[in-house]
Design a protein around this motif. Structure first.
Motif, PDB file in Angstrom:
ATOM      1  N   PHE A 158       0.906  -1.225  -0.067  1.00 47.19           N
ATOM      2  CA  PHE A 158      -0.031   0.189  -0.060  1.00 47.19           C
ATOM      3  C   PHE A 158       0.897   1.219   0.075  1.00 47.19           C
ATOM      4  CE2 PHE A 158      -3.901   2.109   2.469  1.00 47.19           C
ATOM      5  CZ  PHE A 158      -4.327   2.773   1.395  1.00 47.19           C
ATOM      6  N   SER A 159       1.885   1.164   0.855  1.00 50.56           N
ATOM      7  CA  SER A 159       2.730   2.224   1.141  1.00 50.56           C
ATOM      8  C   SER A 159       3.435   2.503  -0.393  1.00 50.56           C
ATOM      9  CB  SER A 159       3.818   2.094   2.143  1.00 50.56           C
ATOM     10  OG  SER A 159       3.323   2.268   3.316  1.00 50.56           O
ATOM     11  N   THR A 160       3.953   1.591  -1.134  1.00 48.90           N
ATOM     12  CA  THR A 160       4.679   1.663  -2.270  1.00 48.90           C
ATOM     13  C   THR A 160       3.924   2.168  -3.448  1.00 48.90           C
ATOM     14  OG1 THR A 160       6.312  -0.203  -1.595  1.00 48.90           O
ATOM     15  CG2 THR A 160       6.115   0.307  -3.868  1.00 48.90           C
ATOM     16  N   ALA A 161       2.576   1.649  -3.346  1.00 51.21           N
ATOM     17  CA  ALA A 161       1.842   2.158  -4.361  1.00 51.21           C
ATOM     18  C   ALA A 161       1.301   3.756  -4.176  1.00 51.21           C
ATOM     19  CB  ALA A 161       0.525   1.321  -4.273  1.00 51.21           C
ATOM     20  N   MET A 162       1.117   3.971  -2.856  1.00 56.18           N
ATOM     21  CA  MET A 162       0.880   5.505  -2.673  1.00 56.18           C
ATOM     22  C   MET A 162       2.139   6.523  -3.354  1.00 56.18           C
ATOM     23  SD  MET A 162      -2.277   5.537  -2.090  1.00 56.18           S
ATOM     24  CE  MET A 162      -2.355   7.323  -1.649  1.00 56.18           C
ATOM     25  N   SER A 163       3.054   5.896  -3.209  1.00 51.45           N
ATOM     26  CA  SER A 163       4.414   6.529  -3.303  1.00 51.45           C
ATOM     27  C   SER A 163       4.442   6.699  -4.872  1.00 51.45           C
ATOM     28  CB  SER A 163       5.825   5.880  -2.804  1.00 51.45           C
ATOM     29  OG  SER A 163       5.927   4.603  -3.717  1.00 51.45           O
ATOM     30  N   THR A 164       3.609   6.206  -5.707  1.00 51.47           N
ATOM     31  CA  THR A 164       3.794   6.357  -7.258  1.00 51.47           C
ATOM     32  C   THR A 164       2.547   7.046  -7.574  1.00 51.47           C
ATOM     33  OG1 THR A 164       2.597   4.228  -7.812  1.00 51.47           O
ATOM     34  CG2 THR A 164       5.041   4.113  -7.699  1.00 51.47           C
ATOM     35  N   GLY A 165       1.726   7.699  -6.627  1.00 47.81           N
ATOM     36  CA  GLY A 165       0.594   8.050  -7.085  1.00 47.81           C
ATOM     37  C   GLY A 165       0.728   9.747  -7.550  1.00 47.81           C
ATOM     38  N   LEU A 166      -0.401  10.549  -7.580  1.00 46.46           N
ATOM     39  CA  LEU A 166      -0.470  12.067  -7.974  1.00 46.46           C
ATOM     40  C   LEU A 166       0.062  13.082  -6.953  1.00 46.46           C
ATOM     41  CD1 LEU A 166      -4.137  11.723  -9.480  1.00 46.46           C
ATOM     42  CD2 LEU A 166      -1.800  11.865 -10.792  1.00 46.46           C
ATOM     43  N   LEU A 167      -0.315  12.427  -5.734  1.00 45.45           N
ATOM     44  CA  LEU A 167       0.180  13.536  -4.415  1.00 45.45           C
ATOM     45  C   LEU A 167       1.755  13.614  -4.350  1.00 45.45           C
ATOM     46  CD1 LEU A 167      -2.405  12.698  -2.037  1.00 45.45           C
ATOM     47  CD2 LEU A 167      -2.390  14.356  -3.679  1.00 45.45           C
ATOM     48  N   THR A 168       2.424  14.637  -3.966  1.00 44.99           N
ATOM     49  CA  THR A 168       3.521  14.673  -3.589  1.00 44.99           C
ATOM     50  C   THR A 168       4.221  14.206  -2.280  1.00 44.99           C
ATOM     51  OG1 THR A 168       3.559  16.805  -2.301  1.00 44.99           O
ATOM     52  CG2 THR A 168       3.973  16.930  -4.848  1.00 44.99           C
ATOM     53  N   GLU A 169       5.182  13.643  -2.171  1.00 48.39           N
ATOM     54  CA  GLU A 169       5.762  12.953  -0.885  1.00 48.39           C
ATOM     55  C   GLU A 169       5.568  14.024   0.216  1.00 48.39           C
ATOM     56  OE1 GLU A 169       9.615  10.051  -0.019  1.00 48.39           O
ATOM     57  OE2 GLU A 169      10.037  12.191  -0.611  1.00 48.39           O
ATOM     58  N   LYS A 170       5.760  15.146   0.052  1.00 45.90           N
ATOM     59  CA  LYS A 170       5.618  16.118   1.163  1.00 45.90           C
ATOM     60  C   LYS A 170       4.203  16.362   1.519  1.00 45.90           C
ATOM     61  CE  LYS A 170       5.730  21.255   1.967  1.00 45.90           C
ATOM     62  NZ  LYS A 170       6.184  22.439   1.505  1.00 45.90           N
ATOM     63  N   LEU A 171       3.328  16.338   0.754  1.00 46.08           N
ATOM     64  CA  LEU A 171       1.707  16.321   0.997  1.00 46.08           C
ATOM     65  C   LEU A 171       1.489  14.889   1.579  1.00 46.08           C
ATOM     66  CD1 LEU A 171      -0.800  17.991   1.015  1.00 46.08           C
ATOM     67  CD2 LEU A 171      -1.476  17.286  -1.027  1.00 46.08           C
ATOM     68  N   ARG A 172       1.706  13.936   1.072  1.00 47.54           N
ATOM     69  CA  ARG A 172       1.593  12.726   1.644  1.00 47.54           C
ATOM     70  C   ARG A 172       2.225  12.615   3.439  1.00 47.54           C
ATOM     71  NH1 ARG A 172       3.712  10.522  -2.705  1.00 47.54           N
ATOM     72  NH2 ARG A 172       5.392   9.544  -1.789  1.00 47.54           N
ATOM     73  N   ASP A 173       3.135  13.063   3.484  1.00 51.50           N
ATOM     74  CA  ASP A 173       3.640  13.348   4.701  1.00 51.50           C
ATOM     75  C   ASP A 173       2.619  13.849   5.726  1.00 51.50           C
ATOM     76  OD1 ASP A 173       5.557  11.180   4.249  1.00 51.50           O
ATOM     77  OD2 ASP A 173       7.168  12.533   4.055  1.00 51.50           O
ATOM     78  N   GLN A 174       2.536  15.190   5.062  1.00 54.25           N
ATOM     79  CA  GLN A 174       1.637  16.026   5.956  1.00 54.25           C
ATOM     80  C   GLN A 174       0.323  15.535   6.193  1.00 54.25           C
ATOM     81  OE1 GLN A 174       2.278  19.643   3.355  1.00 54.25           O
ATOM     82  NE2 GLN A 174       2.945  20.640   5.367  1.00 54.25           N
TER      83      GLN A 174
END
Length: 180
Positions: A50-66
């Motif tokens: 799940f984490s790996t799949a989300m890392s390839t999505g549309l949102l930036t890493e910064k926004l995902r972390d926030q």
């Protein structure tokens, strides 16, 4: 002290060892939350996928972390807050970005709308209003980004609930408490 036993990397075998190797490569170590998840290799594997799949999505890493910081703050997850503060700085988040994530605010209008929408998703247990959805769309988020905001919150909730329920020992520097 954790309420369930942590699987130790040095004694892991088979699938668990393979998963720990992936975690080790990604994080430079095997954090306690992964050791806890490894009690069920299916859980650890699904989290990593799940984490790996989300890392390839549309949102930036910064926004995902926030977004995960916002979820963790709402759930009072000391483990995730500590981990995300440590990992976030490695991902380029400033102290202001981290605090903003925890408070669901950002100087960037699109990120701010995403964080506020995430906060509404949490507060309303997913039952957001048409106005909530329109606000995030008006800020420029696409349907795909909106879906990813919700998925990122859910991913954060998974680790929050796991750590809170099983009292995972924090193996990162503790996050500072926010001033009210």
């Amino acid at each position: 002290m954790a309420r369930v036993q942590l699987v130790q990397p040095e004694t892991a075998t088979g699938t668990t060892k393979q998963l720990f190797d992936v975690v080790q490569q990604a994080f430079g170590g095997v954090p306690n939350v992964a050791r806890l998840m490894a009690n069920s290799p299916a859980v650890l594997n699904s989290f990593l996928q799940f984490s790996t799949a989300m890392s390839t999505g549309l949102l930036t890493e910064k926004l995902r972390d926030q977004l995960k910081l916002a979820a963790s703050e709402s759930n009072s997850c000391d483990y995730c807050l500590a981990a995300l503060c440590a990992i976030g700085t490695g991902h380029g988040l400033t102290a202001a970005d981290i605090t903003g994530g925890r408070q669901a605010v950002s100087a960037d209008p699109k990120s701010d709308a995403a964080l506020k929408f995430a906060k509404r998703v949490v507060a309303e247990k997913g039952h957001v209003s048409d106005d909530d959805l329109q606000a995030v769309k008006s800020a420029g988020l696409t349907d795909g980004e909106i879906v990813e905001v919700i998925a990122t919150v859910v991913l954060g909730f998974f680790t929050n609930y796991l750590n809170n329920a099983l009292k995972t020992d924090v193996d990162f520097a503790p996050a500072t408490k926010l001033v009210a």
